[in-house]
Write an enzyme that holds these catalytic residues in place. Structure first.
Site, PDB file in Angstrom:
ATOM      1  N   GLY A 501       0.706  -1.048  -0.116  1.00  0.00           N
ATOM      2  CA  GLY A 501       0.088   0.020  -0.036  1.00  0.00           C
ATOM      3  C   GLY A 501       0.842   1.231  -0.014  1.00  0.00           C
ATOM      4  N   LYS A 520       3.745  -4.524   8.785  1.00  0.00           N
ATOM      5  CA  LYS A 520       3.705  -3.485   7.748  1.00  0.00           C
ATOM      6  C   LYS A 520       4.906  -2.757   7.925  1.00  0.00           C
ATOM      7  CE  LYS A 520      -0.026  -0.393   8.149  1.00  0.00           C
ATOM      8  NZ  LYS A 520      -1.291   0.096   7.750  1.00  0.00           N
ATOM      9  N   ASP A 616     -12.128   5.556   7.266  1.00  0.00           N
ATOM     10  CA  ASP A 616     -11.815   4.922   5.917  1.00  0.00           C
ATOM     11  C   ASP A 616     -12.399   3.551   6.047  1.00  0.00           C
ATOM     12  OD1 ASP A 616     -10.519   4.776   3.559  1.00  0.00           O
ATOM     13  OD2 ASP A 616      -8.620   4.086   4.274  1.00  0.00           O
TER      14      ASP A 616
END
Length: 826
Positions: A501, A520, A616
């Site tokens: 991402g 991440k 989101d």
């Protein structure tokens, strides 16, 4: 419709033959191990056995092999091969010194005496390494571009001692066109900014990694004057709905000084991806982003981008920015000024990129503030990425010349370093004594925010993210050493990559206690994404709920920003709705997932005095564990809700394309009803099993929320549901579900239900589906659901104590994370 037009266009372009085909001064095409010639794409490959005395082969032991099981659908070149049991080589006479393309074809097979699949060897060209410890376990084509500065080119194959076997199926050696590379100052994009690449590109040995026809279909060598293959870009797009295919039937306007047909064929310059502006107002800005894995860490890559502006109606209309690895490479690019004020004129840009430790090159194009058009735009027609093979070796001479200067600098620096180390030790001991004294006087209940000083980026956070106290030890209780994360991910092994991402790559890992995690990792050395990094830690360190993802820890060492979550086995809701690899979810499963997600969002909104607004909500941020329990994830954009005396939070618009609350977008006033709107889109996504935005559909169908709402208002919702659900849904259940989604998508937040109301209605939908009496639900204390007692949160119809860091449920995270499209909008 757009797909059909593109297919017809591609078919038409396939019959376009170039009137002046390139004729290279050197052109060797060898079918290795063959006694006959083979014609491929109007090119004749000479069998090396048909050359008298095999004049091309130098000394060494080799044998011609025939594939006993040659597949009918593979190239005729792969029916034979030449195997080497000792160091051997082919030698080619060079007519014109300069840049050459070398292509090596490998198709391993098993003959009576040799198994080429277990071969392992090295390949070099005039002593420069091309491949090292290479094992061709499957069909592969390797392309290299190199300067040949001698009248002979020798390509050597050397088996490794443990293999004693090398092979090659076919070889291409031919001259590159004039000015294929233009030497001169070249931009060098490094993790800390932009520098100048001082070496001549033409002197480097390059290996082609990617050659992409952006917006178009696959191009074969038949359609390229340099016999190249160009692949579509679809698999590399980070967010497909942000891009829209553009095409033209007019041939490009080639100009002297710009790109030529040898730089890229007509087909590349006649298709492109542009920003999908069909359902966006003129003030909404975003980027189109592609991620290209390059395999090698800390390697230099030459990136060549191709452009042809056939989308503008006039000159100086299109200005846009180009980003690589989240750094700006070109700002306010105006193709009109670069192409001598001629529209639809091909142009290309070269720059060098340090891929860093991520092993990925990210390319983005986005609008510029200089654009004068009503709707800002950005385009890209083609991408080539070539790895610079021998850059470090080419620096040897430079390093030798500056050895004495460097030695003097090292000695001087060493003296200064000694003083700094001594000073650092003194400061460290003083701080350690102070910390110890503070711990002695502490009650054990207070906590201190992460330090602003000393290199930490986690200090007092902006955007009102302070919500409640985290663990008793503060954020420090969540810190994980970088060495532990390296061990958990096998030093960030590329085979463990499970997603990507805007923040960076996501790896699957196993910590020392055998706990599966999703790691991440932000782009090393980059501070972009820092607010999201801070907010994730702030929010997730303070909340625990069955339906919210759990943060295991974080790492901020050595310029790294890493977040570690529990691993979610079944990934995102989106992948189960319209991903190709999964069994379709039943209607009951979908309802239970929606109910679980609603519980998680409801807790966010009501679990603290101000509440938390996610900002989101979308199907990629709803994750499913091994039991299909839904967990809301990705809190990088989250905000504290309004205070008791406020109605909203004024803030810049952020969110995801297709899920964004139109009232929030218009007024830039955020409330928890913005999450309700996004969840309404998710409800229709669950029902219809199609993306929130699909630019390839007709205009009225592009936006799922608007399209489904029209069918709901007409009372015909059953006509657009996922065909795999037909016959599963009771009419009463579908009616209530549609009404719930419709209320969520009301134009004004005041007309939308709270998440508690949505949760209540979804429970009723499930009851109606199971044909049980809905009246039984009326015994639930609605006030308790809407306003939980202090220290308690709703979870699956029961109450669980909020016990800080020790009360975490089985909370996992995702293999897919949100894409940050620009610094301003998402």
């Amino acid at each position: 419709m757009a797909r059909r037009v593109l297919v017809l266009l591609s078919f038409a372009l396939c019959v376009i033959r170039l009137s002046a085909a390139f004729t290279p001064p050197d052109n060797y095409l060898i079918d290795c191990g063959s006694s006959t010639n083979t014609t491929i794409d109007n090119r004749v490959f000479i069998g090396d056995l048909s050359i008298p005395g095999s004049a091309l082969l130098s000394e060494g032991k080799s044998i011609s092999l025939t594939n006993p099981t040659h597949p009918s659908n593979s190239s005729p070149l792969y029916s034979t091969a030449r195997a080497f049991t000792t160091a051997s080589s082919y030698k080619f006479n060079i007519n014109k010194i300069g840049t050459h393309l070398v292509r090596l074809h490998f198709f391993p097979f098993t003959s009576q005496k040799y198994d080429l699949k277990v071969s392992n060897f090295s390949v070099s060209a005039n002593g420069v390494s091309l491949l090292s410890n290479f094992a061709a376990g499957f069909s592969v084509l390797k392309e290299f571009i190199l300067m040949v500065d001698k009248v002979e080119l020798e390509i050597s194959f050397v088996p490794t001692p443990d293999s004693n076997l090398a092979f090659v199926s076919a070889i291409e050696v031919f001259s590159a066109p004039k000015n294929f590379f233009v030497d001169g100052p070249t931009k060098f994009i490094v993790p800390n900014g932009v520098e100048e690449f001082t070496q001549n590109i033409s002197s480097q040995v390059l290996e082609t990694v990617h050659r992409i026809n952006v917006g178009g279909q696959k191009l074969t060598p038949f359609n390229d004057t340099l016999w190249r293959t160009w692949l579509p870009d679809e698999d590399f797009l980070v967010l497909k709905s942000a891009a829209k295919i553009a095409s033209t039937t007019h041939l490009p306007n080639y100009q002297e000084g710009g790109a030529t047909r040898e730089i890229a064929p007509d087909n590349v310059y006649m298709t492109a991806q542009e920003m999908n502006l069909d359902n966006v107002t003129s003030i909404f800005e975003f980027n189109i982003t592609w991620n290209f894995p390059v395999g090698r860490e800390d390697a230099l890559q030459l990136v060549r981008l191709h452009f042809c502006d056939f989308v503008s109606l006039s000159l100086n209309q299109l200005y846009f920015n180009i980003y690589t690895n989240e750094l700006i490479a070109y700002k306010d690019l105006d193709l009109s000024s670069l192409t001598f004020h001629v529209l639809a004129s091909p142009y290309y840009l070269d720059f060098v990129v340090d891929s860093g430790r991520s092993g990925v090159i990210q390319i983005s194009v986005g609008p510029s503030d200089l654009s004068t058009s009503l709707k800002k735009n950005a385009i890209l027609n083609g991408v080539e990425i070539m790895s610079i093979k021998n850059f470090m070796a080419s620096q040897t001479g430079t390093k030798t010349e500056s050895r004495w200067i460097l030695l003097g600098s090292v000695i001087g620096g060493f003296v200064v370093l000694c003083f700094l180390v001594l000073a650092g030790l003194v400061v460290y001991r003083q701080q350690k004594r102070e910390a110890k004294s503070k711990r002695v006087g502490s009650t054990g209940t207070d906590w201190t925010p992460l330090r602003v000083y000393g290199g930490s980026s986690l200090g007092v956070l902006s955007e009102r993210t302070a919500l409640a106290s985290p663990c008793p030890n503060g954020y420090l209780g969540l810190k994980i050493p970088f060495a532990d994360i390296q061990l958990a991910t096998n030093n960030f092994d590329k085979t463990l990559i499970i997603g990507s991402g805007g923040f960076g790559l996501v790896y699957k890992g196993i910590l020392g206690d055998n706990k599966k995690v999703a790691v991440k990792r932000g782009v090393p050395g980059s501070r972009q994404g820092l607010p999201e990094f801070q907010t994730e830690i702030t929010v997730l360190s303070k909340i625990r709920h069955l339906h919210l993802v759990s943060l295991v820890g974080y790492c901020e060492e050595q310029s790294e920003m890493i977040l570690v979550y529990e691993y979610v086995e079944k990934g995102t809701l989106k992948s189960h709705l319209y991903g190709p690899r999964f069994t379709p979810l039943s209607w009951r499963q979908r309802l239970e997932i929606c109910i679980g997600a609603a519980r998680g969002i409801h807790y966010l909104h009501t679990g603290s005095a101000q509440g938390i607004i996610h900002r989101d909500i979308k199907s990629t941020n709803i994750l499913l564990d091994e039991s299909y329990v839904a967990k809301v994830a990705d809190f990088g954009l989250s905000r504290s809700g309004p205070c008791l005396d406020e109605t909203h939070v004024s803030t810049g618009v952020k969110g995801s394309f297709g899920y964004l609350d139109p009232e929030y977008f218009r007024r830039q006033q955020l409330t928890d009803k913005s999450d309700v709107y996004s969840f309404g889109v998710v409800l229709f996504e669950v029902l219809c099993a199609r993306p929130a935005v699909d630019p390839l559909l007709s205009r009225e169908q592009v936006n799922l929320g608007e399209w489904a709402l029209e069918w709901q208002k007409k009372g015909l919702l059953e006509q657009i549901i996922d065909p795999r659900l037909r016959g599963q849904i009771r009419p009463a259940s579908l009616k209530k579900f549609g009404e719930t989604a419709e209320k969520c998508l009301a134009d004004y937040g005041v007309d939308r239900p709270t998440m508690g109301d949505v949760l209540w209605n979804l429970e009723q939908v499930l009851q109606l589906q199971e044909n049980e009496t809905v009246e039984s639900l009326e015994t639930v204390d609605v006030a308790a659901v809407e306003h939980p007692a202090p220290g308690q949160v709703p979870s699956g119809g029961t109450w669980v104590e909020r016990d800080g860091c020790d009360g975490a449920s089985n909370i996992s995270t995702s293999r897919v994370f949100s894409q940050l499209m620009t610094n301003e909008g998402r």
